[in-house]
Each structure stands twice: as structure tokens, then as C-alpha cells.
Design a protein around this motif. Structure first.
Motif, mmCIF file in Angstrom:
data_model
loop_
_atom_site.group_PDB
_atom_site.id
_atom_site.type_symbol
_atom_site.label_atom_id
_atom_site.label_comp_id
_atom_site.label_asym_id
_atom_site.label_seq_id
_atom_site.Cartn_x
_atom_site.Cartn_y
_atom_site.Cartn_z
ATOM 1 N N ASN A 138 52.860 44.449 35.363
ATOM 2 C CA ASN A 138 52.578 45.891 35.380
ATOM 3 C C ASN A 138 51.430 46.211 34.436
ATOM 4 N N LEU A 139 50.440 45.331 34.418
ATOM 5 C CA LEU A 139 49.282 45.536 33.548
ATOM 6 C C LEU A 139 48.436 46.699 34.060
ATOM 7 N N ASN A 140 47.838 47.441 33.126
ATOM 8 C CA ASN A 140 46.991 48.559 33.524
ATOM 9 C C ASN A 140 45.683 48.519 32.745
ATOM 10 N N GLY A 141 44.956 49.621 32.769
ATOM 11 C CA GLY A 141 43.649 49.644 32.116
ATOM 12 C C GLY A 141 42.569 49.141 33.047
ATOM 13 N N SER A 142 41.341 49.139 32.563
ATOM 14 C CA SER A 142 40.212 48.760 33.409
ATOM 15 C C SER A 142 40.000 47.247 33.402
ATOM 16 N N PHE A 143 39.224 46.805 34.379
ATOM 17 C CA PHE A 143 38.886 45.377 34.483
ATOM 18 C C PHE A 143 38.232 44.942 33.174
ATOM 19 N N PRO A 144 38.813 43.972 32.467
ATOM 20 C CA PRO A 144 38.289 43.620 31.137
ATOM 21 C C PRO A 144 36.911 42.956 31.213
ATOM 22 N N LEU A 145 35.929 43.598 30.606
ATOM 23 C CA LEU A 145 34.563 43.071 30.641
ATOM 24 C C LEU A 145 34.485 41.683 30.028
#
Length: 299
Positions: A138-145
Motif C-alpha cells: 500500500n505504498l503511496n507518494g510519487s515515483f521516487p526520482l
């Protein structure tokens, strides 16, 4: 348990033995242990803190059990770890930031748990990773740069989460990737041109997102076998798709396609092509389509 008296033991592999209950107390006595493989058993409870005294461990396999609770921050004690396999348990909480200090990690597999939170920028520290598997959490946030700095990656699977944003153009740095799987997230925008740098890709799996266009550079991915872009917002496919001479699966269902490339039947004869639930409403002459299914056609 007498096993904990074997203090010179370096490798202990008990995978697939239906071992139930919790780990034996005293396991911290096995100070020389470099490999502990308990994958595919029926272990329950939390990850026992005693394990984190085994500072020589290079491999820790606890996948395929019924472990619960959070991943303890003491995991950071295991600075020699190369393989951390916690997949297919019932672990919850966030990925502790101490994991991102384990710079010798080659394989980080935490898929199929209930992990929440964002993927930290600390991921960029794990420069030796060849496999990163975090799907089905259930990970969220933006695609890690920072992910695009992991240039040794061969397998990257973060599907089945709630990750947002666009794929950064730096994805083209990951030239050793053979498997890129981003399915089942909330990713948007265009697939960057730089995707065409990933010429070793065998699998590119991005179904069930909100991507809007594919670049012509897709045609560079001549090692591609499995290409699944179903359930997105694509209105067309690149003409260069016919270059994919190793392709066995082309799955483009549930998009907004109104036409297909004229040369689509130049793909290998054994390539399974599925196009249902689009807007392909004209009289079509493509003999190579395996599954037309229903189309969304306004009269």
C-alpha cells in the motif's frame, strides 16, 4: 533447540519445511551465520529482534511465512546484508529508513505485504541493487526520482501500490533492466522517450494506470517479450511497435484506441494480441488480432 548450539554454523537453510510457530530462542548464538533461509514455512509473530545480532548475515530469507508487525529498525544492524527477502507475509508499517543504509544490498524483496508510506529518497543509497520488488503493498507518494540512480537494477517491480506522478526521463539510465513492472498504480503522463534506452527489457508491464502516450522509441526494445499496457488512456500505438520481433504478448485492451498501426501484423505470428474494450469501430482487416472482444462504439 540443539541447532542453536552449532556456533560455527555459517549457513542454515530450512526453506519449505512447514516449520510453524516462532523462531527458536538462542538463534543469536549463531554469530558466524552468513546465510539464514527460512523462506516458505509457517512462521508467525513478529520478526524476532535476536536476528539483528547476527551481524555477519549476507542472506536473510523470511519470505512466504505469516509474519506480522512492522519491520524493526534494528534491521540496520545487518550492514553486510546482500539479500533481504521478506516477501509474502503480513508485515505492516513503513519501510524503516535504516534499510536504506544497507548499501551492500543486491536484492530487496518485500512484495505482497501491507507496507504503507512513501518510498524514501534514501533508496538512492542502495547503488548495488540488482532486484527491487515492492509490488502488492500500500505504498503511496510519487515515483521516487532516486530510483533512476540504481543503475545496476535488472528487475524493478513496484506494481499494485498507490504510487502517483510521472515516470522520470532518468528511467533511461537503467540500461540493464530486463523487467520493468509498474502495473496497478496511479501513474500519469507520457512514457518518456528515454524508455527506448532499455534495450534489454523482456517485460514492460504498466497496465491499470493513467498513462496517455507511448513514444516511437518503444521500437528500440527489440528484446521485449511481454508488453502489457492495458487499462490506460492511450489513443494510439507507435508505428515502431512492429520492430518488436521477439514479442509474444501485446496486451492493449481497455484504452482509447481508435485505430491500430498499419504494420501491426508484422509482429511475429506467435504473438498474442489482445485489443478488447477500445474504440476500434471501423471495418478492420487485421488478421493477426487474437482477441477483439467488445468495442465501445457510438452509433
Amino acid at each position: 533447540s540443539t541447532i542453536v548450539n552449532l556456533t560455527n554454523l555459517e549457513y542454515l537453510s530450512l526453506w519449505g519445511n512447514n516449520i510453524s510457530g516462532t523462531l527458536p530462542s538462542g538463534i543469536q548464538n549463531l554469530e558466524k551465520l552468513k546465510g539464514l533461509d527460512l523462506n516458505w514455512n509457517d512462521l508467525i509473530g513478529g520478526i524476532p529482534s535476536e536476528i539483528f545480532n547476527l551481524i555477519n548475515l549476507k542472506t536473510l530469507g523470511l519470505g512466504g511465512n505469516q509474519l506480522t508487525g512492522e519491520i524493526p529498525s534494528e534491521i540496520g544492524n545487518l550492514t553486510n546484508l546482500e539479500y533481504l527477502q521478506l516477501w509474502e507475509n503480513e508485515l505492516s508499517g513503513i519501510i524503516p529508513h535504516e534499510i536504506y543504509n544497507l548499501t551492500n544490498l543486491v536484492d530487496l524483496s518485500i512484495q505482497d505485504n501491507d507496507i504503507t508510506g512513501e518510498i524514501s529518497s534514501g533508496l538512492g543509497n542502495l547503488v548495488n541493487l540488482t532486484n527491487l520488488s515492492l509490488w502488492g503493498n500500500n505504498l503511496n507518494g510519487s515515483f521516487p526520482l532516486e530510483m533512476v540512480d540504481l543503475v545496476k537494477l535488472k528487475g524493478l517491480d513496484i506494481g499494485g501500490n498507490n504510487i502517483t506522478g510521472e515516470i522520470p526521463s532518468g528511467i533511461g539510465n537503467l540500461v540493464d533492466l530486463t523487467w520493468l513492472s509498474l502495473w496497478g498504480n496511479q501513474l500519469t503522463g507520457e512514457i518518456p522517450d528515454e524508455i527506448g534506452n532499455l534495450t534489454k527489457l523482456n517485460g514492460f508491464i504498466i497496465y491499470s494506470n493513467q498513462f496517455s502516450s507511448l513514444p516511437e522509441s518503444i521500437g528500440n526494445l527489440t528484446s521485449l517479450i511481454w508488453f502489457d499496457v492495458g487499462n490506460n488512456q492511450f489513443s494510439s500505438l507507435p508505428e515502431s511497435i512492429s520492430n518488436l520481433t521477439d514479442l509474444e504478448y501485446l496486451l492493449v485492451s481497455s484504452n482509447k484506441l481508435t485505430t491500430l498501426p498499419e504494420n501491426i501484423c508484422d509482429l511475429p505470428g506467435n504473438c498474442y494480441i489482445e485489443v478488447y474494450n477500445n474504440n476500434l469501430c471501423q471495418e478492420y482487416h487485421w488478421y493477426c488480432i487474437d482477441s477483439w472482444g467488445e468495442q465501445d462504439c457510438d452509433e
